[in-house]
Motif scaffolding. Structure first.
Motif, PDB file in Angstrom:
ATOM      1  N   LYS A  33      24.107  32.503  66.491  1.00 56.92           N
ATOM      2  CA  LYS A  33      24.203  32.290  65.257  1.00 56.92           C
ATOM      3  C   LYS A  33      25.226  31.469  64.692  1.00 56.92           C
ATOM      4  O   LYS A  33      25.096  30.587  63.831  1.00 56.92           O
ATOM      5  N   ARG A  34      26.456  31.400  65.585  1.00 61.69           N
ATOM      6  CA  ARG A  34      27.588  30.447  65.294  1.00 61.69           C
ATOM      7  C   ARG A  34      26.786  29.162  65.461  1.00 61.69           C
ATOM      8  O   ARG A  34      27.201  28.003  64.584  1.00 61.69           O
ATOM      9  N   GLU A  35      26.441  28.737  66.687  1.00 65.26           N
ATOM     10  CA  GLU A  35      26.072  27.405  67.009  1.00 65.26           C
ATOM     11  C   GLU A  35      24.866  26.881  65.984  1.00 65.26           C
ATOM     12  O   GLU A  35      24.842  25.830  65.664  1.00 65.26           O
ATOM     13  N   ALA A  36      24.094  27.629  65.447  1.00 62.19           N
ATOM     14  CA  ALA A  36      22.818  27.444  64.713  1.00 62.19           C
ATOM     15  C   ALA A  36      23.556  26.923  63.347  1.00 62.19           C
ATOM     16  O   ALA A  36      23.302  25.961  62.699  1.00 62.19           O
ATOM     17  N   CYS A  37      24.517  27.883  62.817  1.00 62.89           N
ATOM     18  CA  CYS A  37      25.095  27.502  61.558  1.00 62.89           C
ATOM     19  C   CYS A  37      25.863  26.217  61.541  1.00 62.89           C
ATOM     20  O   CYS A  37      25.957  25.290  60.748  1.00 62.89           O
ATOM     21  N   ILE A  38      26.768  25.835  62.842  1.00 59.77           N
ATOM     22  CA  ILE A  38      27.475  24.577  62.998  1.00 59.77           C
ATOM     23  C   ILE A  38      26.476  23.383  62.947  1.00 59.77           C
ATOM     24  O   ILE A  38      26.659  22.430  62.325  1.00 59.77           O
ATOM     25  N   ALA A  39      25.339  23.606  63.708  1.00 62.56           N
ATOM     26  CA  ALA A  39      24.253  22.422  63.617  1.00 62.56           C
ATOM     27  C   ALA A  39      23.389  22.330  62.443  1.00 62.56           C
ATOM     28  O   ALA A  39      23.281  21.095  62.012  1.00 62.56           O
ATOM     29  N   GLY A  40      23.549  23.303  61.795  1.00 61.89           N
ATOM     30  CA  GLY A  40      22.903  23.351  60.176  1.00 61.89           C
ATOM     31  C   GLY A  40      23.975  22.659  59.380  1.00 61.89           C
ATOM     32  O   GLY A  40      23.205  21.596  58.445  1.00 61.89           O
ATOM     33  N   LEU A  41      25.042  22.937  59.520  1.00 63.15           N
ATOM     34  CA  LEU A  41      26.124  22.306  58.527  1.00 63.15           C
ATOM     35  C   LEU A  41      26.283  20.761  59.164  1.00 63.15           C
ATOM     36  O   LEU A  41      26.320  19.750  58.016  1.00 63.15           O
ATOM     37  N   LYS A  42      25.996  20.388  60.424  1.00 61.96           N
ATOM     38  CA  LYS A  42      26.235  19.123  60.616  1.00 61.96           C
ATOM     39  C   LYS A  42      25.074  18.167  60.233  1.00 61.96           C
ATOM     40  O   LYS A  42      25.311  16.998  59.842  1.00 61.96           O
ATOM     41  N   GLU A  43      23.965  18.887  60.283  1.00 66.23           N
ATOM     42  CA  GLU A  43      22.582  18.188  59.615  1.00 66.23           C
ATOM     43  C   GLU A  43      22.676  17.849  58.093  1.00 66.23           C
ATOM     44  O   GLU A  43      22.681  16.895  57.637  1.00 66.23           O
ATOM     45  N   ILE A  44      23.032  18.837  57.557  1.00 68.04           N
ATOM     46  CA  ILE A  44      23.252  18.683  56.013  1.00 68.04           C
ATOM     47  C   ILE A  44      24.505  17.609  55.783  1.00 68.04           C
ATOM     48  O   ILE A  44      24.316  16.601  54.822  1.00 68.04           O
ATOM     49  N   THR A  45      25.653  17.499  56.580  1.00 67.38           N
ATOM     50  CA  THR A  45      26.496  16.507  56.581  1.00 67.38           C
ATOM     51  C   THR A  45      26.063  15.073  56.619  1.00 67.38           C
ATOM     52  O   THR A  45      26.065  14.217  55.757  1.00 67.38           O
ATOM     53  N   SER A  46      25.050  14.998  57.554  1.00 66.85           N
ATOM     54  CA  SER A  46      24.538  13.770  57.835  1.00 66.85           C
ATOM     55  C   SER A  46      23.467  13.328  56.839  1.00 66.85           C
ATOM     56  O   SER A  46      23.314  12.014  56.509  1.00 66.85           O
ATOM     57  N   LEU A  47      22.924  14.274  56.180  1.00 64.11           N
ATOM     58  CA  LEU A  47      21.951  14.167  54.800  1.00 64.11           C
ATOM     59  C   LEU A  47      22.829  13.474  53.559  1.00 64.11           C
ATOM     60  O   LEU A  47      22.558  12.635  52.895  1.00 64.11           O
ATOM     61  N   ILE A  48      23.895  14.185  53.422  1.00 64.51           N
ATOM     62  CA  ILE A  48      24.611  13.832  52.336  1.00 64.51           C
ATOM     63  C   ILE A  48      25.558  12.496  52.444  1.00 64.51           C
ATOM     64  O   ILE A  48      25.785  11.812  51.491  1.00 64.51           O
ATOM     65  N   GLY A  49      26.123  12.245  53.717  1.00 64.20           N
ATOM     66  CA  GLY A  49      26.785  11.027  53.858  1.00 64.20           C
ATOM     67  C   GLY A  49      28.123  11.078  54.178  1.00 64.20           C
ATOM     68  O   GLY A  49      28.675  12.249  54.342  1.00 64.20           O
ATOM     69  N   SER A  50      28.781  10.149  53.979  1.00 66.43           N
ATOM     70  CA  SER A  50      30.355  10.254  54.373  1.00 66.43           C
ATOM     71  C   SER A  50      31.058  10.519  53.128  1.00 66.43           C
ATOM     72  O   SER A  50      30.525  10.459  52.048  1.00 66.43           O
ATOM     73  N   PRO A  51      32.372  10.921  53.618  1.00 66.70           N
ATOM     74  CA  PRO A  51      33.131  11.488  52.250  1.00 66.70           C
ATOM     75  C   PRO A  51      33.253  10.112  51.430  1.00 66.70           C
ATOM     76  O   PRO A  51      33.262   9.124  51.889  1.00 66.70           O
ATOM     77  N   GLY A  52      33.804  10.487  50.082  1.00 71.91           N
ATOM     78  CA  GLY A  52      34.101   9.422  49.272  1.00 71.91           C
ATOM     79  C   GLY A  52      33.177   8.989  48.292  1.00 71.91           C
ATOM     80  O   GLY A  52      32.913   8.294  47.504  1.00 71.91           O
ATOM     81  N   ALA A  53      32.073  10.246  47.911  1.00 73.84           N
ATOM     82  CA  ALA A  53      30.990  10.200  46.961  1.00 73.84           C
ATOM     83  C   ALA A  53      31.695   9.868  45.762  1.00 73.84           C
ATOM     84  O   ALA A  53      30.899   8.994  44.940  1.00 73.84           O
ATOM     85  N   SER A  54      32.920  10.599  45.138  1.00 74.96           N
ATOM     86  CA  SER A  54      33.399  10.211  44.036  1.00 74.96           C
ATOM     87  C   SER A  54      33.798   8.686  43.652  1.00 74.96           C
ATOM     88  O   SER A  54      33.515   8.174  42.652  1.00 74.96           O
ATOM     89  N   ALA A  55      34.471   8.315  44.512  1.00 70.28           N
ATOM     90  CA  ALA A  55      34.796   6.796  44.557  1.00 70.28           C
ATOM     91  C   ALA A  55      33.627   6.201  44.409  1.00 70.28           C
ATOM     92  O   ALA A  55      33.801   4.827  43.725  1.00 70.28           O
ATOM     93  N   LYS A  56      32.877   5.947  45.285  1.00 67.77           N
ATOM     94  CA  LYS A  56      31.376   5.267  45.395  1.00 67.77           C
ATOM     95  C   LYS A  56      30.792   5.379  43.873  1.00 67.77           C
ATOM     96  O   LYS A  56      30.385   4.361  43.593  1.00 67.77           O
TER      97      LYS A  56
END
Length: 65
Positions: A33-56
């Motif tokens: 479950k932990r590994e699935a959670c980590i993988a899911g969060l990494k997937e979402i992070t890649s969809l959202i993009g890199s930090p700095g959305a407010s500045a962009k």
């Protein structure tokens, strides 16, 4: 965005510690479950993009003025 539950969400109140502890324990004790959670969060992070959305967004808005 994920179209699936990665991490259970709930509006928290003072007496919801049991719910939180239960879900946290499941992640801590179940490696699958932990590994699935980590993988899911990494997937979402890649969809959202890199930090700095407010500045962009601010740079984009300034460029439109």
């Amino acid at each position: 965005m994920a179209e699936k539950t990665i991490v259970p969400e709930k509006l928290m109140y003072k007496d919801d510690y049991k719910w939180l502890a239960s879900h946290a324990t499941k992640l801590l004790l179940n490696e699958e479950k932990r590994e699935a959670c980590i993988a899911g969060l990494k997937e979402i992070t890649s969809l959202i993009g890199s930090p700095g959305a407010s500045a962009k967004a601010a740079d984009e808005a300034l460029g439109m003025i």
